[in-house]
Design a protein around this motif. Structure first.
Motif, PDB file in Angstrom:
ATOM      1  N   UNK A 259       0.815  -1.223   0.000  1.00  0.00           N
ATOM      2  CA  UNK A 259       0.000   0.000   0.000  1.00  0.00           C
ATOM      3  C   UNK A 259       0.847   1.271   0.000  1.00  0.00           C
ATOM      4  N   UNK A 260       2.127   1.161   0.397  1.00  0.00           N
ATOM      5  CA  UNK A 260       2.975   2.348   0.504  1.00  0.00           C
ATOM      6  C   UNK A 260       3.878   2.565  -0.706  1.00  0.00           C
ATOM      7  N   UNK A 261       3.822   1.677  -1.680  1.00  0.00           N
ATOM      8  CA  UNK A 261       4.695   1.822  -2.843  1.00  0.00           C
ATOM      9  C   UNK A 261       4.487   3.161  -3.549  1.00  0.00           C
ATOM     10  N   UNK A 262       3.234   3.575  -3.666  1.00  0.00           N
ATOM     11  CA  UNK A 262       2.923   4.813  -4.392  1.00  0.00           C
ATOM     12  C   UNK A 262       3.301   6.070  -3.607  1.00  0.00           C
ATOM     13  N   UNK A 263       3.606   5.908  -2.313  1.00  0.00           N
ATOM     14  CA  UNK A 263       3.903   7.071  -1.479  1.00  0.00           C
ATOM     15  C   UNK A 263       5.388   7.425  -1.438  1.00  0.00           C
ATOM     16  N   UNK A 264       6.227   6.576  -2.055  1.00  0.00           N
ATOM     17  CA  UNK A 264       7.672   6.803  -2.003  1.00  0.00           C
ATOM     18  C   UNK A 264       8.030   8.060  -2.805  1.00  0.00           C
ATOM     19  N   UNK A 265       8.653   9.020  -2.124  1.00  0.00           N
ATOM     20  CA  UNK A 265       9.078  10.251  -2.789  1.00  0.00           C
ATOM     21  C   UNK A 265      10.594  10.454  -2.694  1.00  0.00           C
ATOM     22  N   UNK A 266      11.225   9.650  -1.881  1.00  0.00           N
ATOM     23  CA  UNK A 266      12.673   9.745  -1.752  1.00  0.00           C
ATOM     24  C   UNK A 266      13.245   8.423  -1.270  1.00  0.00           C
ATOM     25  N   UNK A 267      14.514   8.186  -1.587  1.00  0.00           N
ATOM     26  CA  UNK A 267      15.187   6.961  -1.154  1.00  0.00           C
ATOM     27  C   UNK A 267      16.536   7.329  -0.573  1.00  0.00           C
ATOM     28  N   UNK A 268      16.969   6.537   0.399  1.00  0.00           N
ATOM     29  CA  UNK A 268      18.267   6.756   1.028  1.00  0.00           C
ATOM     30  C   UNK A 268      18.946   5.399   1.191  1.00  0.00           C
TER      31      UNK A 268
ATOM     32  N   UNK B 285       4.752   0.751 -10.211  1.00  0.00           N
ATOM     33  CA  UNK B 285       5.313   1.563 -11.290  1.00  0.00           C
ATOM     34  C   UNK B 285       6.054   2.777 -10.710  1.00  0.00           C
ATOM     35  N   UNK B 286       5.421   3.395  -9.728  1.00  0.00           N
ATOM     36  CA  UNK B 286       6.035   4.566  -9.098  1.00  0.00           C
ATOM     37  C   UNK B 286       7.290   4.166  -8.331  1.00  0.00           C
ATOM     38  N   UNK B 287       7.201   3.126  -7.549  1.00  0.00           N
ATOM     39  CA  UNK B 287       8.339   2.627  -6.751  1.00  0.00           C
ATOM     40  C   UNK B 287       9.507   2.249  -7.655  1.00  0.00           C
ATOM     41  N   UNK B 288       9.210   1.561  -8.766  1.00  0.00           N
ATOM     42  CA  UNK B 288      10.259   1.134  -9.688  1.00  0.00           C
ATOM     43  C   UNK B 288      11.021   2.326 -10.258  1.00  0.00           C
ATOM     44  N   UNK B 289      10.300   3.394 -10.544  1.00  0.00           N
ATOM     45  CA  UNK B 289      10.955   4.594 -11.076  1.00  0.00           C
ATOM     46  C   UNK B 289      11.948   5.157 -10.062  1.00  0.00           C
ATOM     47  N   UNK B 290      11.595   5.102  -8.779  1.00  0.00           N
ATOM     48  CA  UNK B 290      12.492   5.590  -7.733  1.00  0.00           C
ATOM     49  C   UNK B 290      13.746   4.719  -7.649  1.00  0.00           C
ATOM     50  N   UNK B 291      13.575   3.410  -7.714  1.00  0.00           N
ATOM     51  CA  UNK B 291      14.719   2.500  -7.661  1.00  0.00           C
ATOM     52  C   UNK B 291      15.612   2.665  -8.882  1.00  0.00           C
ATOM     53  N   UNK B 292      14.961   2.773 -10.052  1.00  0.00           N
ATOM     54  CA  UNK B 292      15.709   2.796 -11.295  1.00  0.00           C
ATOM     55  C   UNK B 292      16.686   3.972 -11.362  1.00  0.00           C
ATOM     56  N   UNK B 293      16.346   5.081 -10.716  1.00  0.00           N
ATOM     57  CA  UNK B 293      17.236   6.249 -10.710  1.00  0.00           C
ATOM     58  C   UNK B 293      18.581   5.946 -10.051  1.00  0.00           C
ATOM     59  N   UNK B 294      18.592   4.926  -9.211  1.00  0.00           N
ATOM     60  CA  UNK B 294      19.813   4.610  -8.458  1.00  0.00           C
ATOM     61  C   UNK B 294      20.471   3.315  -8.919  1.00  0.00           C
ATOM     62  N   UNK B 295      20.013   2.779 -10.044  1.00  0.00           N
ATOM     63  CA  UNK B 295      20.513   1.468 -10.476  1.00  0.00           C
ATOM     64  C   UNK B 295      20.865   1.491 -11.958  1.00  0.00           C
ATOM     65  N   UNK B 296      22.067   1.078 -12.335  1.00  0.00           N
ATOM     66  CA  UNK B 296      22.448   1.063 -13.746  1.00  0.00           C
ATOM     67  C   UNK B 296      21.815  -0.075 -14.538  1.00  0.00           C
TER      68      UNK B 296
END
Length: 383
Positions: free
Chosen positions: A166-175, A227-238
């Motif tokens: 339920x929280x996947x769509x709420x991710x706005x930042x990753x650390x 879809x939203x969560x994947x976009x956040x991860x993809x920014x940090x993964x080659x």
């Protein structure tokens, strides 16, 4: 005669080592003088850890982990290769087997426990982790596993998000600054026998969400969140964590494993290497393998198909024993076994299979033994 007995489990009725032992007893009883080597197998799903620990002389460690709803439960991992390799089954922590039917809810479940298992393996100082990811109860994209290993997922106000579908769509930042540094020096191999991408009609949510308890409306929520969560991860993964084969395995856990730099490989391929299956086949005169159900899925890399492939390479005959065979003539032709035996009557109701399975297998194994003994007699007569 040297016979390698290398079956998988018969799902719902017998574990692989039980199958192997029943076959061995029948052969030794009816065909005196043969040598049987038992090598119970698995393809990365249920029983993989026990199979490898037995075959490689490994040991088990019990640790406390979080189940898919956060409750502390005991789970095991196996150490093989003189403690250099840990074998972990994500289902032991984050699997459907941890939940009752009414508790299945991929909006709430998470993979924190899988991360707990990986962290426990790192604490034991292993150099390699083999992770089986079948049987998951989750659809969190591996968010929980990453959190347990030190990652943080933040909402729009910079607050930590609890891992859950339920929280996947709420991710706005990753650390990822707190990610366990030992991961860099540890080789992770993921046993993955599906090739689903992360998103879309064949992705994690649409294909496997229903069996984890998601309604049609929840599937849409989870898909958009993923879809939203994947976009956040993809920014940090080659590496491509969306379209890579297996990214959608285990509710997207495959994608998180790719993020960690893991290699995703077919289960039978990894296990065959670990137990030197090809070498053991080469040293045998005949191979007997089997599983509870042989069908078109078997041909796509499951245990029986893997054994047959290596046996053909070594030009060794193979007898397959199956509980049932779907489309027997068609599958038998594609399978290419020397002989194919079935243990169950098609008339036997599924509910009664467990009660009859061992006796039916013993009877079928005795028939196999009779054929082998007859062959011996015929050869002896010719000589």
């Amino acid at each position: 005669m040297r016979i390698l007995i290398a079956p998988d489990h018969f799902k719902g009725s017998m574990r692989a080592h039980e199958v192997a032992e029943i076959i061995r007893k029948a052969l030794n009883w009816h065909v005196p003088g043969i040598h049987c080597e038992l090598l119970p197998l698995a393809d990365g799903g249920e029983g993989t850890m026990a199979v490898l620990a037995t075959a490689l002389g490994g040991s088990f460690r019990e640790v406390s982990v979080r189940d898919p709803l956060g409750r502390l439960v005991p789970a095991k991992l196996a150490l093989v290769d003189a403690g250099r390799t840990a074998v972990v089954e994500m289902a032991a922590a984050s699997g459907l087997l941890r939940l009752s039917a009414t508790e299945r809810n991929p909006l709430e479940t998470h993979t924190l426990g899988t991360g707990d298992l990986l962290r426990a393996a790192l604490d034991l100082g292993v150099e390699r982790i083999v992770l089986g990811i079948g049987g998951s109860a989750t659809n969190d994209g591996g968010m929980g596993m990453l959190c347990a290993l030190g990652a943080r997922f933040l909402d729009a106000r910079g607050h930590d998000l609890a891992p859950a579908g339920r929280n996947l769509a709420l991710v706005r930042g990753v650390d990822f600054s707190g990610l366990d540094p030992r991961l860099v020096h540890t080789h992770i191999e993921v046993i993955c026998d599906v090739d689903n991408p992360l998103l879309g009609p064949q992705g994690a949510t649409r294909v496997y969400g229903p069996q984890k308890g998601a309604s049609e409306a929840e599937l849409s929520t989870l898909e958009e969140g993923m879809r939203h969560y994947a976009a956040q991860l993809q920014r940090c993964c080659p590496r491509d964590i969306v379209h890579s084969a297996g990214a959608g395995a285990a509710g997207g856990l495959g994608a998180a494993c790719i993020f960690l730099g893991a290699s995703l490989r077919p289960g039978m391929e990894v296990i065959a290497e670990l137990v030197d299956l090809e070498g053991r086949i080469a040293a045998s005169d005949l191979v007997i393998t089997g599983e509870g159900r042989v069908d078109e899925q078997t041909l796509r890399g499951k245990t029986v198909a893997g054994v047959l492939r290596l046996a053909r390479k070594q030009r060794k005959p193979v007898i397959v024993i199956a509980g049932r065979v779907r489309d027997k003539d068609k599958v038998a032709q594609k399978l290419g076994a020397t002989a194919l035996f079935t243990t169950l009557s098609d008339a036997l109701p599924d509910a009664e299979i467990g009660a009859h399975a061992a006796a039916d297998l013993a009877r079928t194994a005795a028939s196999v033994a009779a054929v082998l003994q007859l062959g011996r007699q015929v050869r002896s007569g010719r000589d």
